[in-house]
Design a protein around this motif. Structure first.
Motif, mmCIF file in Angstrom:
data_model
loop_
_atom_site.group_PDB
_atom_site.id
_atom_site.type_symbol
_atom_site.label_atom_id
_atom_site.label_comp_id
_atom_site.label_asym_id
_atom_site.label_seq_id
_atom_site.Cartn_x
_atom_site.Cartn_y
_atom_site.Cartn_z
ATOM 1 N N ILE A 194 -4.415 11.845 -12.809
ATOM 2 C CA ILE A 194 -3.278 10.909 -12.369
ATOM 3 C C ILE A 194 -2.376 10.570 -13.087
ATOM 4 C CG2 ILE A 194 -3.209 8.490 -11.498
ATOM 5 C CD1 ILE A 194 -6.007 8.497 -10.915
ATOM 6 N N ILE B 138 -2.029 -1.233 -10.686
ATOM 7 C CA ILE B 138 -2.067 -0.537 -9.606
ATOM 8 C C ILE B 138 -3.803 0.022 -9.365
ATOM 9 C CG2 ILE B 138 -1.429 1.936 -8.992
ATOM 10 C CD1 ILE B 138 0.715 1.642 -10.700
ATOM 11 N N ILE C 29 -3.961 3.468 -2.310
ATOM 12 C CA ILE C 29 -3.392 2.989 -3.486
ATOM 13 C C ILE C 29 -2.658 1.675 -3.275
ATOM 14 C CG2 ILE C 29 -1.578 3.826 -5.178
ATOM 15 C CD1 ILE C 29 -2.127 6.782 -4.261
ATOM 16 N N LEU D 137 -6.457 2.058 -7.156
ATOM 17 C CA LEU D 137 -6.821 3.023 -6.313
ATOM 18 C C LEU D 137 -8.309 2.947 -6.020
ATOM 19 C CD1 LEU D 137 -4.739 4.350 -8.979
ATOM 20 C CD2 LEU D 137 -4.929 6.033 -7.667
ATOM 21 N N ILE E 135 -8.554 10.326 -2.199
ATOM 22 C CA ILE E 135 -7.898 8.953 -2.116
ATOM 23 C C ILE E 135 -7.754 8.194 -0.828
ATOM 24 C CG2 ILE E 135 -6.131 7.479 -3.111
ATOM 25 C CD1 ILE E 135 -7.476 8.517 -5.377
ATOM 26 N N CYS F 37 0.938 -1.038 -0.093
ATOM 27 C CA CYS F 37 -0.046 0.121 -0.188
ATOM 28 C C CYS F 37 0.845 1.154 -0.033
ATOM 29 C CB CYS F 37 -0.898 -0.114 1.418
ATOM 30 S SG CYS F 37 -2.202 1.280 1.108
#
Length: 300
Positions: free
Chosen positions: A42, A27, A141, A29, A138, A4
């Motif tokens: 992004i 990846i 991630i 998110l 967010i 993470c």
């Protein structure tokens, strides 16, 4: 393996992708966008500064002509835009997945649906960081598919690269398929998917008798393990230190068979062992999946 990068991270965000990108990596998110959104972006950067080359610029714009812009920037010069005049986002919860596929393509999935495939203009091996800014929050991630230790439960250790990479179209559930050659020591089954919002239970079964019943009960926050032999259910195993099957989240699970037990890993972390209850576990030749779950990838 999964790690993470951030949890409930302040925006704007700029952080490293440890070890860079490799083929087969993803990846993921998870976050939210406000009612007053205008745009956010992004960037996958080729260095750890804002002035680095941008291998991918992902830029949803809510400006009355809603669209998503894809681009790249090299030596300070923006290249040609790819504009998708379709908006996959709704105000509220969002899930975005970037997956490195092959040597030329990067696939982008939004809220579980394939959205766009972007051809690499800059070698993806140069990517070293991620930048996020604009009208977005967010929460997490996660990087999936980084270098794995030999004991991780994935075959071969090393970089997690499979012949068939992450697929964004979901397989129909209920799912049932024969396991080619059956189970044997050190064989691993890999299942990737997503637990949708509103899910209550997602059930993974391997059967003639049900040798191994894996039943995440999402609302209860538990993962039940059991077997059914001769039509009779055995004693449930319920104790776990964590439950990785959460609403709205992707999972990457491996089930590895040994001489005495199944070892289960989820998102690169060892979750539990389940000892064989059948006398001859190598008779197991069927995988069944049922319940509130979306399956994108299965590898025997």
């Amino acid at each position: 393996m999964e790690y993470c990068l951030c949890t409930i991270q302040t925006i704007p965000y700029l952080g490293p992708i440890h070890g860079g990108l490799r083929e087969g990596m993803s990846i993921y998110l998870q976050g939210s966008i406000p009612e007053s959104i205008t745009r956010f972006f992004i960037n996958l950067l080729c260095g750890e500064s804002e002035s680095s080359d941008i291998a991918l610029h992902f830029n949803p714009r809510f400006d009355g002509w809603d669209k998503v812009v894809f681009n790249s920037c090299q030596d300070g010069t923006w290249q040609s835009e790819e504009k998708i005049r379709s908006m996959p986002f709704q105000k509220g919860q969002i899930n975005v997945l970037f997956s490195v596929s092959g040597i030329i393509l990067l696939q982008i999935s939004v809220n579980g649906n394939e959205f766009h495939t972007f051809q690499h203009r800059i070698p993806f091996e140069r990517v070293r960081a991620m930048q996020i800014a604009g009208d977005v929050s967010i929460q997490t991630i996660n990087v999936i598919g980084v270098s794995l230790p030999e004991h991780s439960g994935y075959p071969g250790g090393g970089f997690f690269v499979l012949n068939v990479l992450f697929l964004f179209g979901f397989k129909p559930v209920p799912y049932s398929n024969m396991i080619p050659g059956g189970m044997y020591p050190k064989r691993t089954i890999i299942i990737r998917g997503m637990v949708p919002y509103g899910a209550q239970r997602c059930v993974f079964l391997r059967s003639r008798d049900i040798a191994f019943h894996l039943n995440p009960r999402v609302r209860e926050g538990i993962v039940v393990r059991n077997s059914m032999i001769g039509g009779t259910w055995g004693q449930e195993d319920r104790e776990l230190s964590m439950n990785p099957f959460m609403e709205g989240q992707y999972f990457d699970m491996s089930i590895r068979s040994g001489n005495q037990r199944f070892k289960v890993f989820v998102n690169g972390q060892h979750l539990f062992d389940f000892f064989h209850r059948l006398q001859s576990f190598n008779e197991i030749d069927l995988l069944e999946i049922n319940g509130d779950v979306q399956i994108s990838y299965i590898h025997f």
